[in-house]
Design an enzyme around this catalytic site. Structure first.
Site, PDB file in Angstrom:
ATOM      1  N   LEU A 181     -15.841   3.543  10.064  1.00  0.00           N
ATOM      2  CA  LEU A 181     -15.669   4.794  10.816  1.00  0.00           C
ATOM      3  C   LEU A 181     -14.255   4.837  11.376  1.00  0.00           C
ATOM      4  O   LEU A 181     -13.922   4.100  12.317  1.00  0.00           O
ATOM      5  CB  LEU A 181     -16.699   4.872  11.955  1.00  0.00           C
ATOM      6  CG  LEU A 181     -18.165   4.596  11.570  1.00  0.00           C
ATOM      7  CD1 LEU A 181     -19.063   4.652  12.798  1.00  0.00           C
ATOM      8  CD2 LEU A 181     -18.648   5.561  10.497  1.00  0.00           C
ATOM      9  N   ARG A 204     -10.246   9.629  20.550  1.00  0.00           N
ATOM     10  CA  ARG A 204      -9.912   9.432  21.969  1.00  0.00           C
ATOM     11  C   ARG A 204      -9.640  10.776  22.631  1.00  0.00           C
ATOM     12  O   ARG A 204     -10.091  11.038  23.754  1.00  0.00           O
ATOM     13  CB  ARG A 204      -8.687   8.517  22.111  1.00  0.00           C
ATOM     14  CG  ARG A 204      -9.010   7.081  21.773  1.00  0.00           C
ATOM     15  CD  ARG A 204      -7.772   6.284  21.511  1.00  0.00           C
ATOM     16  NE  ARG A 204      -7.107   6.723  20.267  1.00  0.00           N
ATOM     17  CZ  ARG A 204      -6.197   6.036  19.615  1.00  0.00           C
ATOM     18  NH1 ARG A 204      -5.805   4.876  20.086  1.00  0.00           N
ATOM     19  NH2 ARG A 204      -5.658   6.476  18.501  1.00  0.00           N
ATOM     20  N   GLY A 246     -10.717   8.486   8.287  1.00  0.00           N
ATOM     21  CA  GLY A 246     -11.628   8.706   7.158  1.00  0.00           C
ATOM     22  C   GLY A 246     -12.820   7.803   7.381  1.00  0.00           C
ATOM     23  O   GLY A 246     -12.646   6.688   7.861  1.00  0.00           O
ATOM     24  N   ARG A 264     -11.526  15.993   7.550  1.00  0.00           N
ATOM     25  CA  ARG A 264     -12.267  16.325   6.317  1.00  0.00           C
ATOM     26  C   ARG A 264     -13.684  16.773   6.655  1.00  0.00           C
ATOM     27  O   ARG A 264     -14.306  16.220   7.565  1.00  0.00           O
ATOM     28  CB  ARG A 264     -12.334  15.100   5.401  1.00  0.00           C
ATOM     29  CG  ARG A 264     -11.030  14.812   4.705  1.00  0.00           C
ATOM     30  CD  ARG A 264     -11.094  13.514   3.929  1.00  0.00           C
ATOM     31  NE  ARG A 264     -10.147  12.538   4.446  1.00  0.00           N
ATOM     32  CZ  ARG A 264     -10.161  11.253   4.156  1.00  0.00           C
ATOM     33  NH1 ARG A 264     -11.062  10.758   3.337  1.00  0.00           N
ATOM     34  NH2 ARG A 264      -9.263  10.445   4.692  1.00  0.00           N
ATOM     35  N   GLU A 266     -14.642  -0.093  15.381  1.00  0.00           N
ATOM     36  CA  GLU A 266     -14.240  -1.303  16.109  1.00  0.00           C
ATOM     37  C   GLU A 266     -13.977  -1.034  17.592  1.00  0.00           C
ATOM     38  O   GLU A 266     -14.226  -1.895  18.428  1.00  0.00           O
ATOM     39  CB  GLU A 266     -12.945  -1.876  15.500  1.00  0.00           C
ATOM     40  CG  GLU A 266     -13.130  -2.400  14.093  1.00  0.00           C
ATOM     41  CD  GLU A 266     -11.811  -2.635  13.365  1.00  0.00           C
ATOM     42  OE1 GLU A 266     -10.788  -2.856  14.028  1.00  0.00           O
ATOM     43  OE2 GLU A 266     -11.808  -2.611  12.120  1.00  0.00           O
ATOM     44  N   LYS A 303       3.187   0.831   3.232  1.00  0.00           N
ATOM     45  CA  LYS A 303       2.884  -0.215   4.220  1.00  0.00           C
ATOM     46  C   LYS A 303       2.925  -1.553   3.494  1.00  0.00           C
ATOM     47  O   LYS A 303       2.537  -1.629   2.319  1.00  0.00           O
ATOM     48  CB  LYS A 303       1.468  -0.007   4.779  1.00  0.00           C
ATOM     49  CG  LYS A 303       1.359   1.171   5.705  1.00  0.00           C
ATOM     50  CD  LYS A 303      -0.010   1.144   6.391  1.00  0.00           C
ATOM     51  CE  LYS A 303      -0.478   2.556   6.629  1.00  0.00           C
ATOM     52  NZ  LYS A 303      -1.888   2.778   6.526  1.00  0.00           N
ATOM     53  N   ASN A 349       0.866  -1.174   0.000  1.00  0.00           N
ATOM     54  CA  ASN A 349       0.000   0.000   0.000  1.00  0.00           C
ATOM     55  C   ASN A 349       0.908   1.231   0.000  1.00  0.00           C
ATOM     56  O   ASN A 349       1.473   1.598   1.023  1.00  0.00           O
ATOM     57  CB  ASN A 349      -0.872  -0.049   1.273  1.00  0.00           C
ATOM     58  CG  ASN A 349      -1.803   1.132   1.368  1.00  0.00           C
ATOM     59  OD1 ASN A 349      -1.763   2.045   0.552  1.00  0.00           O
ATOM     60  ND2 ASN A 349      -2.643   1.121   2.397  1.00  0.00           N
ATOM     61  N   ARG A 388      -2.629  -2.065  -3.406  1.00  0.00           N
ATOM     62  CA  ARG A 388      -3.804  -1.237  -3.184  1.00  0.00           C
ATOM     63  C   ARG A 388      -3.712  -0.038  -4.138  1.00  0.00           C
ATOM     64  O   ARG A 388      -2.690   0.637  -4.192  1.00  0.00           O
ATOM     65  CB  ARG A 388      -3.839  -0.745  -1.744  1.00  0.00           C
ATOM     66  CG  ARG A 388      -4.999   0.175  -1.513  1.00  0.00           C
ATOM     67  CD  ARG A 388      -4.814   0.984  -0.272  1.00  0.00           C
ATOM     68  NE  ARG A 388      -5.974   1.845  -0.089  1.00  0.00           N
ATOM     69  CZ  ARG A 388      -5.919   3.008   0.514  1.00  0.00           C
ATOM     70  NH1 ARG A 388      -4.789   3.452   1.002  1.00  0.00           N
ATOM     71  NH2 ARG A 388      -6.999   3.748   0.645  1.00  0.00           N
ATOM     72  N   HIS A 442     -12.953   3.201   0.279  1.00  0.00           N
ATOM     73  CA  HIS A 442     -12.933   2.155   1.318  1.00  0.00           C
ATOM     74  C   HIS A 442     -13.609   0.875   0.808  1.00  0.00           C
ATOM     75  O   HIS A 442     -14.072   0.053   1.604  1.00  0.00           O
ATOM     76  CB  HIS A 442     -13.676   2.587   2.605  1.00  0.00           C
ATOM     77  CG  HIS A 442     -13.057   3.731   3.336  1.00  0.00           C
ATOM     78  ND1 HIS A 442     -13.813   4.737   3.897  1.00  0.00           N
ATOM     79  CD2 HIS A 442     -11.770   4.010   3.623  1.00  0.00           C
ATOM     80  CE1 HIS A 442     -13.015   5.603   4.495  1.00  0.00           C
ATOM     81  NE2 HIS A 442     -11.763   5.200   4.338  1.00  0.00           N
TER      82      HIS A 442
HETATM   83  P1  AMP Z   1      -8.432   4.303  11.418  1.00  0.00           P
HETATM   84  O1  AMP Z   1      -8.388   5.444  10.426  1.00  0.00           O
HETATM   85  O2  AMP Z   1      -9.368   3.214  10.999  1.00  0.00           O
HETATM   86  O3  AMP Z   1      -7.076   3.810  11.801  1.00  0.00           O
HETATM   87  O4  AMP Z   1      -9.069   4.916  12.764  1.00  0.00           O
HETATM   88  C1  AMP Z   1      -8.431   5.912  13.489  1.00  0.00           C
HETATM   89  C2  AMP Z   1      -9.422   6.498  14.477  1.00  0.00           C
HETATM   90  O5  AMP Z   1      -9.848   5.471  15.394  1.00  0.00           O
HETATM   91  C3  AMP Z   1      -8.827   7.620  15.327  1.00  0.00           C
HETATM   92  O6  AMP Z   1      -9.655   8.756  15.274  1.00  0.00           O
HETATM   93  C4  AMP Z   1      -8.859   7.054  16.723  1.00  0.00           C
HETATM   94  O7  AMP Z   1      -9.178   8.046  17.644  1.00  0.00           O
HETATM   95  C5  AMP Z   1      -9.985   6.045  16.670  1.00  0.00           C
HETATM   96  N1  AMP Z   1      -9.832   5.086  17.769  1.00  0.00           N
HETATM   97  C6  AMP Z   1      -8.873   4.168  17.938  1.00  0.00           C
HETATM   98  N2  AMP Z   1      -9.027   3.541  19.129  1.00  0.00           N
HETATM   99  C7  AMP Z   1     -10.102   4.113  19.727  1.00  0.00           C
HETATM  100  C8  AMP Z   1     -10.762   3.919  20.980  1.00  0.00           C
HETATM  101  N3  AMP Z   1     -10.324   3.028  21.860  1.00  0.00           N
HETATM  102  N4  AMP Z   1     -11.842   4.688  21.257  1.00  0.00           N
HETATM  103  C9  AMP Z   1     -12.275   5.612  20.372  1.00  0.00           C
HETATM  104  N5  AMP Z   1     -11.691   5.839  19.172  1.00  0.00           N
HETATM  105  C10 AMP Z   1     -10.627   5.111  18.857  1.00  0.00           C
END
Ligand code: AMP
Length: 397
Positions: A209, A285, A212, A241, A334, A14, A7, A91, A180
């Site tokens: 979610l 977070r 992005g 965004r 997740e 990556k 990727n 990718r 996605h």
């Molecule tokens: P991704 O783009 O899929 O890697 O997601 C990143 C987003 O997931 C970031 O905004 C993080 O704040 C959120 N995230 C990761 N772990 C947690 C958590 N334990 N609680 C809330 N949001 C989280």
């Protein structure tokens, strides 16, 4: 059989080496700051110590050479020769209307990919650099392109044409593409497996979610609508965004703030979303922590995000005859226990009920709706790399 998944970004790369017999990652890693100072490679062989090397990495060919050398290194390698890599899956962000599925890469495919550069000027050139580098280093290894847009190519014109003069679609292919796609496809297949249904019979709303974010409506296993558009800027407010805004804001700001198109584009992509509203962070977070400490704008940003997810879910219910499950995936989907709870609380009018205890989990496959819920709520950790490897394997077979 091993598949290498790559990727490529403009200055980062990556990778994962996946053992397809075991469905396991043998090694993965990240190359950062390609072409700039302080470049480095982080390499994580499964079950062995992580290796980090800071070295000159002037271009993607050198980056991939380092990846390949790490994988076959006599101390921390996981295979003994590059001949053990059966194929490489790349990718690719934008496949335009040229690609409605993954493809074996040849010269004609590369030409078609180059035609999509206009649609993703930041991403597609980097993807193509990765492909060119692999071609140079492993000319006899088959390569497959897996597109973020491909899974959404089943969307009908009624959902992909924008209400601007039709000639701009004909002249410049301005339309909704959606992104996605590899993640939406992976969770669709996984949901069908978990529900014990044929993938061509599941109706889902898949919510990716993360930093992005995008949502897709899946009817009989195929996408009929999605929230991202010509670019990954449309739809939900995201980390940085803006998502949907009144398009008239663009010329308005141009005149009022004397901003040119590039400045407005950068503002909408990098300074907006939950970061722009909260002024705190793009990370959910951080926003949850700030809101607990009484920061009202952090709470407003979270409320706007949750409300927007609910609005898309509601609008997709109208387009699907019935819904088997709503899927939550990616970083927030997740792991965001509070975000899932806030989103699902607002779905009661649709007969959807969440079980608080079952929701109290991070990063695991889980059905978290109550027995009485009209629709199942599911957490499914996404695995885009595995999806790319599976597509690659099926094409080289
Ligand atoms: P991704 O783009 O899929 O890697 O997601 C990143 C987003 O997931 C970031 O905004 C993080 O704040 C959120 N995230 C990761 N772990 C947690 C958590 N334990 N609680 C809330 N949001 C989280």
């Amino acid at each position: 059989m091993n598949i290498l998944v790559i990727n490529c970004g403009s200055s980062s790369l990556k990778f994962q080496l996946i053992d397809m017999e075991k469905n396991e990652v043998s090694a993965k890693g990240l190359v950062e700051r390609i072409g700039i100072d302080n470049s480095r490679i982080k390499y994580e062989p499964t079950g062995k110590d992580e290796v980090e090397q800071i070295t000159d990495i002037p271009d993607h060919t050198v980056a991939i050479e380092l990846v390949l050398n790490s994988i076959i290194d006599k101390d921390h390698g996981v295979i003994s020769s590059l001949d053990e890599i059966s194929a490489i899956g790349h990718r690719v962000v934008h496949g335009g209307e040229e690609f409605n599925g993954s493809v074996l890469i040849d010269d004609a495919v590369i030409k078609a990919m180059e035609k999509c550069i206009d649609l993703a000027p930041l991403h597609n050139p980097a993807n193509l650099m990765g492909i060119a580098a692999c071609q140079k280093l492993m000319p006899n290894t088959p390569m497959v392109g897996v597109f973020d847009t491909a899974f959404h190519q089943t969307i009908d014109p009624v959902n992909y044409i924008y209400a601007i003069p039709y000639e701009y679609y004909e002249k410049h292919q301005i339309r909704r593409y959606g992104f996605h796609g590899t993640s939406h496809k992976y969770v669709t297949q996984r949901a069908a497996e978990i529900l014990g249904k044929d993938v061509n019979e599941v109706n889902l709303i898949t919510c990716h979610l993360g930093n992005g974010s995008s949502i897709a409506a899946i009817k009989n296993g195929k996408v009929i609508d999605t929230s991202m558009g010509l670019t990954p800027l449309e739809g939900l407010p995201m980390g940085t965004r803006c998502g949907n805004i009144d398009p008239a804001i663009v010329p308005f700001l141009g005149r009022k703030e004397n901003m040119d198109y590039d400045a407005i584009d950068a503002m909408m992509n990098k300074k907006s979303g939950v970061l722009g509203v909260s002024g705190v962070s793009s990370d959910f977070r951080d926003l949850e922590n700030a809101s607990k400490e009484g920061n009202e704008r952090a709470q407003l940003a979270l409320d706007m995000f949750h409300n927007s997810v609910r609005k898309f879910i509601g609008s997709y219910f109208v387009q699907l005859d019935s819904v088997d499950a709503i899927i939550f995936t990616a970083g927030v989907g997740e792991n965001g226990i509070t975000s899932r709870a806030e989103i699902c609380k607002g779905l009661k009018s649709l007969g959807i009920e969440m079980d608080d205890e079952l929701n109290n989990v991070r990063g695991k496959d889980r059905i978290f709706s109550t027995e009485n819920s009209s629709v199942k709520l599911m957490i499914i950790p996404t695995n885009e790399e595995l999806m790319i490897a599976q597509d690659t394997l099926s094409l080289i077979k």
